[in-house]
Design a protein around this motif. Sequence first.
Motif, PDB file in Angstrom:
ATOM      1  N   PHE A 297       0.821  -1.202   0.000  1.00 43.86           N
ATOM      2  CA  PHE A 297       0.000   0.000   0.000  1.00 43.86           C
ATOM      3  C   PHE A 297       0.867   1.269   0.000  1.00 43.86           C
ATOM      4  O   PHE A 297       0.657   2.196  -0.790  1.00 43.86           O
ATOM      5  CB  PHE A 297      -0.915  -0.013   1.224  1.00 43.86           C
ATOM      6  N   MET A 298       1.885   1.297   0.854  1.00 45.10           N
ATOM      7  CA  MET A 298       2.728   2.490   0.968  1.00 45.10           C
ATOM      8  C   MET A 298       3.584   2.720  -0.277  1.00 45.10           C
ATOM      9  O   MET A 298       4.001   3.845  -0.557  1.00 45.10           O
ATOM     10  CB  MET A 298       3.628   2.376   2.201  1.00 45.10           C
ATOM     11  N   HIS A 299       3.843   1.640  -1.016  1.00 43.25           N
ATOM     12  CA  HIS A 299       4.667   1.777  -2.221  1.00 43.25           C
ATOM     13  C   HIS A 299       3.827   1.799  -3.506  1.00 43.25           C
ATOM     14  O   HIS A 299       4.373   1.758  -4.612  1.00 43.25           O
ATOM     15  CB  HIS A 299       5.695   0.646  -2.286  1.00 43.25           C
ATOM     16  N   GLY A 300       2.508   1.876  -3.336  1.00 47.27           N
ATOM     17  CA  GLY A 300       1.618   1.886  -4.491  1.00 47.27           C
ATOM     18  C   GLY A 300       1.053   3.260  -4.784  1.00 47.27           C
ATOM     19  O   GLY A 300       1.370   4.261  -4.134  1.00 47.27           O
ATOM     20  N   ARG A 301       0.161   3.299  -5.777  1.00 48.28           N
ATOM     21  CA  ARG A 301      -0.416   4.574  -6.224  1.00 48.28           C
ATOM     22  C   ARG A 301      -1.384   5.166  -5.207  1.00 48.28           C
ATOM     23  O   ARG A 301      -1.665   6.357  -5.225  1.00 48.28           O
ATOM     24  CB  ARG A 301      -1.137   4.371  -7.553  1.00 48.28           C
TER      25      ARG A 301
END
Length: 602
Positions: free
Chosen positions: A135-139
């Motif tokens: 989640f933190m590394h996604g859009r």
Amino acid sequence: MSQGPLLDINSPLSADQAQRLNEALAGLNTDQMTWLSGYLAGLTAQGETAAHSPQAASEPTAPEIVVLYGSQTGNAEGVAEQAKESAKARGFPVRLVDMADINKKEFKEPLNLMVIVSTQGDGEPPDTAEGFHEFMHGRKAPKLDERTRFSVLALGDSSYEHYCQTGKEFDARLETLGASRLHDRVDCDVDYEEDAERWIEAVLDRYAELSGGTSQANQAQPATTVATPQESVYSKKNPFHAEVLESVVLNGRGSDKETHHIELSLEGSGLSYEPGDAIGIVPQNDPAYVDELIDKLRMDANCDLGDGRCLRDALLTEYEVTTLTRPFLEHWAEVSDAAELRRLMDQESRDELRDWIGGRHIIDVIEHFPVEQIDAETLTKALRKLPPRLYSIASSYQADPDEVHLTVGIVRYEAHGRSRGGVTTTYLADRVRPGDSVPIYVDRNKNFKLPQDDDTPIIMVGPGTGIAPFRAFLQERDERDAQGRNWLFFGDRRFRSDFLYQSELLNYRKRGLLNRLDVAFSRDQAGKVYVQDRMRENAGALFAWLQEGAHFYVCGDGERMAADVHRALIDIVREEGDLDEEGATEYVRELQQAKRYQRDVY
């Protein structure tokens, strides 16, 4: 004119307060009543002055701290709990949050973060932190601003290529999203305790500065870690010397593996444990290897290191002298000034270095890149502390509280013209006999536990020595007369020689404690068959158990087996649940976040 009694209807007091005040006033004379009225007036005036003073209005408030952690075996969670207690002792409001439980809403307001996360396998996040990491590394990652402050403590093992990778990624990503780094990231090796403690105090000092430096956060003393009685006595730094009761080879004739069942006495220790916990063994290095190392360095084995320690004893019991780590290689490149080693350490040579390291130990580096003269201090500075090795407990404390059992696969191999072995496994197999003692401690693992509800079904996948915790699970469920169904997938090389704990498992199957037992022996037929193949063959039943609330456990090799089992599980969920790849992956991730899918891999 007489004054009637105080009541809750003729005063701002409650009925109870009015009654107690009437009783207190009843015995006072006139002078005492006059003094009391003046005393109460003085208290009121003092309160109003304090409330309106500039100092009171500007008194800083200690900021709330969120200790956010991601933990696989419990180490990161333990450090997070330590950070929480230290923050509380300093007067900070503080919350402890598992990465499995945090969501996007938390980031709508500025946060004061202490992030503590471990790395497993090939640079992967802990299972329960996988969703948050994605989640933190996604859009959909939240946009942060400088009012969100953070510092990261990364736990890892420097013998792995992607050392502390998850912590590094969170540290960089939080900055990219706009948050302010309050304190530099600290990367911790296997002996992490002192570094973690220093990081906790340094970060709390920074938060105290932000609160104005006059709050309780600056005045209180750091927390002292509170432990249970047995943990305060015996620990990694002060292990219990357990007598070896039994050490037997489980493999039969003709096996090319060597697996020991080891029983240790806990009598008189006060130690206890739960299924899923591990025993930490504080080993000694092989004396023959240490002597060869000293000889190649042309050093004096009796060289005095201070505090009554000589070099040979220190290399036997204090320092890691086999496993290669990047910090050691960097140090040796500087000491040896070897151009070839410096080249291998370049970023462009990463793949070549990985291939060169494979199967080699510290002694190989010393041979290939010799140093003319080296003193004991320079050598020991290049070495990390000898870490304990953890072994999953293979017994139930409820079944036998005076003993603990281990299932240990002995590591022996030939590489680069030299016979090699695992530090702890060869120590246990070759240099420890029944009657000897072994330094041990209990290592808690909160993330690998039986369901609290004894009626919950469980599915266990444990090939090879991965059977260990599931032997404990079955013993525990037997003792508790648990009604939940139990299904075990076990695998190894050959049925005749490698069916570990065969008689026990077949007896559990006969009695009905083990409802299903599926085995895979890879070398007994032309085509190799593994536990993940047995899972696929029983896909319908396995998915039905999951739908009925079963917990799914995996223990064993983390390099290949665990990944193959994970892939098989997603495929089964996709096919049996009529889901697409994304839906099946999300289903499995939800199992992990709910702690219904737990792994103990190594």
